[in-house]
Design a protein around this motif. Sequence first.
Motif: not given
Length: 250
Positions: A229-250
């Motif tokens: 959980l600490l690693l996921f929060v430090l790297v801003d995981g939700w931002y990276l996951v959502v960004k990767s998902l949206v950009e995967s459809f571009r």
Amino acid sequence: MRGKWTLVFLVLLVMGGSHPVMAEPVGIPAVSFSVGQANSPAQVVDSVKLLILLTVLTLVPAFLIMMTSFTRIVIVLSLLRHALGTHQTPPNQVVIGLALFLTVFIMAPVYDRVNRDALQPFLDNQITQEEAQDKGAKHIREFMLKQTREKDLALFVHLSKTPPPRTRDEVRLSVAIPAFIISELKTAFTMGFLLYLPFLVIDMAVASILMSMGMFMLPPVMIALPFKLLLFVLVDGWYLVVKSLVESFR
């Protein structure tokens, strides 16, 4: 004492004054639905169209899941939850809700084109229903084919025993939809595997440290969860996951 009687008098006054208001009838619109005998061929056609429309409405959830970006998003979010080790957090309602809103965001340009080229001209009586269906299906087919691997598309073209299409417009929806679905499944599991790797490293490191210290009775999962959980929060995981998902459809 005087204040007490004053309060009682005000309550009685309010209760007594509320009776006329409650007694007034509330206007509620009447809704009626009747089924009768068709007297002309046009009425029969309208009845059949209504039945087809109701049937299509029951299939809308399947269309939303299988012909949009929803499948990839919800699988990746579910695998992310398992990789973190929080099997019920976020809850299913949150995961599905986030997947739905991301699907609406990703599919908005496609729906705008369908509305501009198919729905609005049909409502304005500029094109027929068949033309509206063809134009609407064209934009949805373009979106699906853009995310579909040629290998998967060739598989269903071969299984359908139809001539290979020369252009995208010649690809039938009955071929494009299953090819799109298995391509989405492969992409989703690939992204899920990449999400698992850093958390798997943490699990292995924690398990090795506990074994070296002789703490065999202490579950490694319980110790590794805060670090994941600490690693996921430090790297801003939700931002990276959502960004990767949206950009995967571009």
